[in-house]
Design a protein around this motif. Structure first.
Motif, PDB file in Angstrom:
ATOM      1  N   PRO A  92       0.818  -1.219   0.000  1.00 20.53           N
ATOM      2  CA  PRO A  92       0.000   0.000   0.000  1.00 20.53           C
ATOM      3  C   PRO A  92       0.853   1.271   0.000  1.00 20.53           C
ATOM      4  N   VAL A  93       2.069   1.158   0.490  1.00 19.78           N
ATOM      5  CA  VAL A  93       3.010   2.280   0.406  1.00 19.78           C
ATOM      6  C   VAL A  93       4.152   1.774  -0.479  1.00 19.78           C
ATOM      7  N   PRO A  94       4.539   2.522  -1.505  1.00 23.04           N
ATOM      8  CA  PRO A  94       5.599   2.011  -2.381  1.00 23.04           C
ATOM      9  C   PRO A  94       6.858   1.649  -1.585  1.00 23.04           C
ATOM     10  N   VAL A  95       7.427   0.505  -1.928  1.00 17.69           N
ATOM     11  CA  VAL A  95       8.592   0.013  -1.198  1.00 17.69           C
ATOM     12  C   VAL A  95       9.786  -0.035  -2.139  1.00 17.69           C
ATOM     13  N   VAL A  96      10.870   0.594  -1.721  1.00 19.63           N
ATOM     14  CA  VAL A  96      12.069   0.626  -2.557  1.00 19.63           C
ATOM     15  C   VAL A  96      13.214  -0.019  -1.785  1.00 19.63           C
ATOM     16  N   HIS A  97      13.802  -1.043  -2.357  1.00 20.33           N
ATOM     17  CA  HIS A  97      14.940  -1.690  -1.696  1.00 20.33           C
ATOM     18  C   HIS A  97      16.186  -0.829  -1.863  1.00 20.33           C
ATOM     19  N   ALA A  98      17.103  -0.925  -0.899  1.00 16.95           N
ATOM     20  CA  ALA A  98      18.333  -0.130  -0.919  1.00 16.95           C
ATOM     21  C   ALA A  98      19.023  -0.174  -2.281  1.00 16.95           C
ATOM     22  N   LEU A  99      19.062  -1.370  -2.890  1.00 24.30           N
ATOM     23  CA  LEU A  99      19.793  -1.496  -4.157  1.00 24.30           C
ATOM     24  C   LEU A  99      19.167  -0.614  -5.237  1.00 24.30           C
ATOM     25  N   GLU A 100      17.847  -0.587  -5.266  1.00 23.03           N
ATOM     26  CA  GLU A 100      17.153   0.256  -6.249  1.00 23.03           C
ATOM     27  C   GLU A 100      17.360   1.727  -5.912  1.00 23.03           C
ATOM     28  N   TYR A 101      17.355   2.033  -4.617  1.00 21.09           N
ATOM     29  CA  TYR A 101      17.535   3.423  -4.193  1.00 21.09           C
ATOM     30  C   TYR A 101      18.944   3.924  -4.530  1.00 21.09           C
ATOM     31  N   TYR A 102      19.932   3.101  -4.280  1.00 23.33           N
ATOM     32  CA  TYR A 102      21.315   3.474  -4.645  1.00 23.33           C
ATOM     33  C   TYR A 102      21.390   3.780  -6.137  1.00 23.33           C
ATOM     34  N   TYR A 103      20.765   2.877  -6.910  1.00 20.72           N
ATOM     35  CA  TYR A 103      20.763   3.051  -8.373  1.00 20.72           C
ATOM     36  C   TYR A 103      20.184   4.405  -8.745  1.00 20.72           C
ATOM     37  N   GLU A 104      19.065   4.716  -8.095  1.00 15.66           N
ATOM     38  CA  GLU A 104      18.388   5.988  -8.343  1.00 15.66           C
ATOM     39  C   GLU A 104      19.338   7.154  -8.034  1.00 15.66           C
ATOM     40  N   LEU A 105      20.026   7.066  -6.910  1.00 15.30           N
ATOM     41  CA  LEU A 105      20.930   8.147  -6.493  1.00 15.30           C
ATOM     42  C   LEU A 105      22.100   8.306  -7.464  1.00 15.30           C
ATOM     43  N   PHE A 106      22.675   7.192  -7.874  1.00 17.35           N
ATOM     44  CA  PHE A 106      23.830   7.281  -8.785  1.00 17.35           C
ATOM     45  C   PHE A 106      23.405   7.729 -10.173  1.00 17.35           C
ATOM     46  N   ARG A 107      22.280   7.233 -10.598  1.00 20.29           N
ATOM     47  CA  ARG A 107      21.743   7.585 -11.909  1.00 20.29           C
ATOM     48  C   ARG A 107      21.501   9.104 -11.991  1.00 20.29           C
ATOM     49  N   ALA A 108      21.013   9.676 -10.877  1.00 23.94           N
ATOM     50  CA  ALA A 108      20.703  11.108 -10.868  1.00 23.94           C
ATOM     51  C   ALA A 108      21.932  11.938 -10.480  1.00 23.94           C
ATOM     52  N   GLY A 109      23.028  11.278 -10.236  1.00 25.34           N
ATOM     53  CA  GLY A 109      24.256  11.997  -9.860  1.00 25.34           C
ATOM     54  C   GLY A 109      24.172  12.633  -8.482  1.00 25.34           C
ATOM     55  N   ARG A 110      23.342  12.058  -7.619  1.00 23.46           N
ATOM     56  CA  ARG A 110      23.196  12.656  -6.285  1.00 23.46           C
ATOM     57  C   ARG A 110      24.282  12.188  -5.322  1.00 23.46           C
ATOM     58  N   ILE A 111      24.998  11.155  -5.705  1.00 21.60           N
ATOM     59  CA  ILE A 111      26.160  10.713  -4.926  1.00 21.60           C
ATOM     60  C   ILE A 111      27.355  10.753  -5.874  1.00 21.60           C
ATOM     61  N   LYS A 112      28.412  11.427  -5.422  1.00 17.88           N
ATOM     62  CA  LYS A 112      29.618  11.517  -6.260  1.00 17.88           C
ATOM     63  C   LYS A 112      30.673  10.577  -5.684  1.00 17.88           C
ATOM     64  N   VAL A 113      31.424   9.995  -6.586  1.00 16.82           N
ATOM     65  CA  VAL A 113      32.483   9.088  -6.127  1.00 16.82           C
ATOM     66  C   VAL A 113      33.804   9.851  -6.071  1.00 16.82           C
ATOM     67  N   ALA A 114      34.450   9.815  -4.889  1.00 16.45           N
ATOM     68  CA  ALA A 114      35.739  10.504  -4.739  1.00 16.45           C
ATOM     69  C   ALA A 114      36.826   9.672  -5.402  1.00 16.45           C
ATOM     70  N   LYS A 115      36.854   8.418  -5.056  1.00 14.38           N
ATOM     71  CA  LYS A 115      37.848   7.516  -5.649  1.00 14.38           C
ATOM     72  C   LYS A 115      37.260   6.111  -5.627  1.00 14.38           C
ATOM     73  N   LYS A 116      37.248   5.472  -6.783  1.00 11.29           N
ATOM     74  CA  LYS A 116      36.614   4.158  -6.864  1.00 11.29           C
ATOM     75  C   LYS A 116      37.326   3.136  -5.974  1.00 11.29           C
ATOM     76  N   PHE A 117      36.568   2.141  -5.555  1.00 12.45           N
ATOM     77  CA  PHE A 117      37.101   1.053  -4.738  1.00 12.45           C
ATOM     78  C   PHE A 117      38.085   0.243  -5.583  1.00 12.45           C
ATOM     79  N   GLU A 118      39.290   0.057  -5.060  1.00 12.04           N
ATOM     80  CA  GLU A 118      40.339  -0.509  -5.919  1.00 12.04           C
ATOM     81  C   GLU A 118      40.408  -2.029  -5.953  1.00 12.04           C
ATOM     82  N   LYS A 119      40.178  -2.657  -4.809  1.00 12.23           N
ATOM     83  CA  LYS A 119      40.319  -4.126  -4.786  1.00 12.23           C
ATOM     84  C   LYS A 119      39.298  -4.767  -5.734  1.00 12.23           C
ATOM     85  N   PRO A 120      39.690  -5.823  -6.439  1.00 18.94           N
ATOM     86  CA  PRO A 120      38.720  -6.501  -7.327  1.00 18.94           C
ATOM     87  C   PRO A 120      37.555  -7.093  -6.521  1.00 18.94           C
ATOM     88  N   VAL A 121      36.349  -6.850  -7.010  1.00 15.39           N
ATOM     89  CA  VAL A 121      35.170  -7.325  -6.282  1.00 15.39           C
ATOM     90  C   VAL A 121      34.352  -8.288  -7.143  1.00 15.39           C
TER      91      VAL A 121
END
Lengths: 448, 219
Positions: free
Chosen positions: A299-328
C-alpha cells in the motif's frame, strides 16, 4: 522400485540434530492431533494450486541441479522434489495420517533444508513452486507447535515487541541518537531525522541492525544526507521491516507485522519506504506480508536499498571521490533478484563505485543461494554445520572468482552476509565480505 | 476375437473419448473454480503476456537454461512429446478411420515418418525408464506408478508398430493396440499425465509472478 521416504532415511542414517523446539514440540503430538491440524490447513488454506503442483510433477528430477543442497551433497534427499516427497506428498497420500516422527523429519526438511530461494521454480519445466510447498509444510508445523527453537524465539520477539531482536522502544531511539552522534563526529550537522512527518522517505531496517550492525544505520545516514534526501525514521514499533514469523509459518503474525510497518509509514505521511540491504524483509514487505493483508502490491511504495542506490547514482546525487580498488565480485540475493529483478541496477552501482568487477558464475537470477536465507540461519547453531557443508558449491563459486583476483565479495543482504561469512571461514576462502552500502560509504564524496 | 474387436473398436472408443474429453473438462473446471475460491491470487497475478513469455521459452527446445544444461534429455523429451501428440492424430490409418466413420479428414504423416516417430516414442520411454533406474535423484523420486505410466504410454505405440508391420499375432496386437490407446486416453485427466492439461497454467502462473511482480526471468 520406489521406497518410502522414511525407509530411505533410516538407511541413510541421517544424523538427527537435536533441537529443543522440534524435539519437545514433537513429544507433545498425537496422531489424532496431527491428522486434525494437517487437514485443517489443507482444507482451509490450500487448494487448486497445491493440487495442480502435486498432480503435475512427473518426478523427472530436473529440479535437482537447481538446488545448492543437492549440488553440494549429491544426496537424492536434497533434490527439491525429494523435499516435497518427504513432506507433503506423503501427507496428502495418507490424508494426514502420519506419525510424530514423520513430522519431526518433515519439519527439519522444511525449516532447515530449504532456503525458499525459488531457484528450482526456474528449473522445473512446469514452474512448480517448491518454496510454496515448503511454506505450506512450515504452516502445518507452526500450527502443530513444532518449530526450531531459535527461529521461534525471534518470532516470539516479533509478537511481543514488533521487532525481531527484543529491542525495547527506548533502546531503539537511543541507538538512532547514538549513531547520529557518532556520524556527527565525521560530518558535523548530520541528522538522523526521527518522526519527521511528511518526509519523502521512511527509512526502515531489520531488527539485527540496531542490535549487531548499528554502523549500517550510520552509513545509511551518511549516504541519505549526502544525497540530500528528505527522510525520516520512526521512533515507534513498526520501524523493523524484518519478519521471521513469515518463515515459521505464523501467517497471522506476519500480517500484524506488516500492518504495523505500513501504518507507521502512513502515520508519518511519507511518500515511500526505502529499506536497508535485506532480502527476506523485502520479500515480506513486497511479496508475502502485503498479500497476507490483502494488498496485491504494497500500500506504500517500497524501494529496496539497491534500487535506491541506483536511483541516487543515476541522478548523480552521490559523487564518487575515488573508486574502490580491490577486485570485487557480486553475490545476487534471491529475494531481491529472483524476487524483484534488481540485478542490472545493482551492477550499475557496482560499476560506478568499483574499479574492477568480476562476475561470479552462475549469476543474476541463476545465482546459487547463500544457504542462510529462508530462515535457515535463524534456526541457529544446531543447524549451522549442516547449512555450511551443504553449500560447498557456493564456496567453489566464490573460489573460482578469487582465482581471477577477487578480494572482496559484495553481498547486499543480511542473511546472505551471515551465510557467506560462515562459508568463507569454513572453506578458508580468504576474501572480505561487504555490503554495497559499505563500498558506497567508503568511496563517496562526503560533505564537509 | 471378432466380438472383442467389435467391442474395442466400437463402444470402448466412445467411452475413452468421453472420459478423456469429459474428464479433462471436469478437471479443469473444478480446478478453476477451486482456485477462484481458495487461490484467488492465481487470477489476481495472472498476466497473459508474461505467462505466454514463460510458456514459449519452455516450449522451445533449448529455450531455457535447464534445457541447455541437459541436452540429451531435452532432445529426447521434445522428440518424444512431439511424436506422442502428432502420431495418433496424423497417422494415415487413423485419418482413414475418421474419414470412414465421420467423413472428415485432414493432412497425414508420410508413412516412413510415422514409423520413425513411433520408434522415437518407444525408445524415449525406454530412455525415461532407464533414467529412473540409473540417476540416484530420479530413482529416489520414482514410485511404481511412474513405470506404469511409461508402460501405459509405450503400449499403444509398441502394439501399433507390431500390428502395422504384420509381425506374428498381429491381429491380437491390433486389438491390444486399440485397447491400450483407449486406456491411455482415458487416463490423461486422472493420472500424472494430466501435466498435459495443467502445464500452461502452472508455467503461466509462475511466469506471471516472475515477470509482472518480480521483474525477473524464469527460464
Amino acid at each position: 522400485m520406489s521406497e518410502p521416504a522414511s525407509k530411505i532415511e533410516s538407511q541413510k542414517e541421517i544424523k538427527q540434530i537435536k533441537d529443543m523446539g522440534l524435539d519437545q514440540g514433537v513429544a507433545r503430538l498425537t496422531p489424532e492431533k496431527i491428522e486434525k491440524v494437517v487437514n485443517e490447513v489443507l482444507e482451509n488454506e490450500t487448494g487448486a494450486r497445491l493440487k495442480a503442483y502435486v498432480e503435475s510433477c512427473v518426478h523427472c528430477g530436473l529440479c535437482s541441479d537447481a538446488c545448492h543442497y543437492y549440488v553440494s551433497r549429491k544426496d537424492p534427499i536434497f533434490s527439491p522434489a525429494a523435499k516435497v516427497k518427504q513432506t507433503l506428498w506423503e501427507i496428502l497420500e495418507k490424508k494426514g495420517k502420519v506419525s510424530p516422527e514423520f513430522i519431526r523429519r518433515a519439519a527439519e526438511v522444511a525449516y532447515t533444508e530449504c532456503n525458499l530461494c525459488r531457484r528450482c521454480a526456474m528449473y522445473c519445466p512446469f514452474g512448480i513452486d517448491v518454496a510454496y510447498m515448503m511454506l505450506t509444510m512450515r504452516r502445518i508445523c507452526h500450527k502443530l507447535g513444532v518449530t526450531p527453537q531459535y527461529i521461534q524465539d525471534t518470532a516470539h520477539s516479533h509478537s511481543a515487541t514488533m521487532n525481531q531482536m527484543w529491542v525495547k522502544e527506548d533502546e531503539w531511539v537511543d541507538t538512532l541518537f547514538w549513531q547520529e552522534e557518532e556520524a556527527q563526529e565525521e560530518i558535523p550537522g548530520l541528522r538522523i531525522p526521527v518522526e519527521k512527518e511528511g518526509a519523502d522517505i521512511m527509512y526502515s531496517v531489520i531488527g539485527p541492525e540496531p542490535k549487531f550492525r548499528a554502523q549500517l544505520i550510520y552509513q545509511a545516514a551518511v549516504i541519505l544526507n549526502a544525497a540530500g534526501a528528505d527522510w525520516t525514521m520512526p521512533a515507534t514499533p513498526g520501524w523493523d521491516n524484518s519478519d521471521m514469523a513469515m518463515y515459521t509459518g505464523d501467517n497471522e503474525m506476519m500480517a500484524r507485522l506488516k500492518k504495523e510497518h505500513f501504518e507507521t509509514a502512513t502515520r508519518l505521511k511519507v511518500k515511500r519506504i526505502v529499506m536497508g540491504e535485506c532480502g527476506h524483509a523485502f520479500r515480506s514487505v513486497y511479496d508475502m506480508g502485503n498479500r497476507a493483508l490483502g494488498w496485491k502490491m504494497p500500500p506504500v511504495p517500497v524501494v529496496h536499498a539497491l534500487e535506491y542506490y541506483y536511483e541516487l547514482f543515476r541522478a548523480g546525487r552521490i559523487k564518487v571521490a575515488k573508486k574502490f580498488e580491490k577486485p570485487v565480485t557480486l553475490h545476487d540475493p534471491c529475494n531481491v533478484i529472483r524476487g524483484r529483478g534488481l540485478h542490472e541496477m545493482t551492477r550499475y552501482v557496482v560499476n560506478k563505485t568499483c574499479e574492477n568487477f568480476i562476475e561470479m558464475t552462475p549469476n543474476r537470477e541463476h545465482n546459487y543461494c547463500c544457504c542462510a536465507g529462508g530462515g535457515v540461519i535463524n534456526c541457529g547453531p544446531p543447524f549451522r554445520d549442516k547449512r555450511v557443508v551443504s553449500n560447498s558449491v557456493k564456496a567453489d563459486q566464490i573460489s573460482a572468482t578469487t582465482k581471477k583476483g577477487v578480494e572482496v565479495v559484495i553481498a547486499p543482504c543480511h542473511n546472505c552476509h551471515g551465510g557467506l561469512e560462515d562459508i568463507i571461514h569454513h572453506f578458508g576462502l580468504g576474501v572480505e565480505l561487504k555490503f554495497l552500502g559499505d563500498i558506497i560509504y567508503e568511496v563517496m564524496e562526503k560533505p564537509e | 476375437m471378432h466380438t472383442l474387436h467389435n467391442l474395442v473398436s466400437g463402444p470402448l472408443v466412445w467411452l475413452a473419448f468421453i472420459i478423456f474429453i469429459g474428464g479433462s473438462i471436469y478437471k479443469l473446471v473444478t480446478m478453476a473454480k477451486e482456485a477462484k475460491k481458495k487461490d484467488p491470487l492465481v487470477y489476481e497475478y495472472w498476466d497473459g503476456n508474461y505467462a505466454f513469455r514463460s510458456i514459449l521459452h519452455w516450449l522451445t527446445p533449448f529455450g531455457s537454461v535447464n534445457w541447455r544444461k541437459n541436452p540429451v534429455l531435452t532432445l529426447v523429451t521434445f522428440a518424444f512429446h512431439i511424436s506422442v501428440i502428432l502420431v495418433p492424430i496424423f497417422l494415415l490409418a487413423h485419418v482413414l478411420l475418421w474419414k470412414e466413420s465421420f467423413d472428415i479428414s485432414w493432412w497425414y504423416l508420410p508413412e516412413a515418418a510415422a514409423d520413425w516417430m513411433t520408434l522415437i516414442v518407444i525408445f524415449a520411454c525406454i530412455f525415461f525408464a532407464g533414467r529412473r533406474m540409473i540417476r540416484k535423484d530420479v530413482k529416489y523420486l520414482t514410485s511404481s506408478s511412474d513405470y506404469w505410466i511409461l508402460a501405459m504410454v509405450a503400449a499403444p505405440f509398441i502394439t501399433g508398430y507390431w500390428a502395422h508391420h504384420h509381425w506374428p499375432m498381429y491381429r491380437l496386437m491390433y486389438i491390444l493396440h486399440i485397447l491400450s490407446g483407449e486406456i491411455m486416453l482415458a487416463a490423461i485427466p486422472f493420472t500424472r499425465l494430466s501435466h498435459m492439461l495443467y502445464f500452461v497454467f502452472t508455467r503461466g502462473y509462475i511466469g506471471s509472478e516472475f515477470g509482472a511482480v518480480r521483474h525477473a526471468r524464469d527460464w
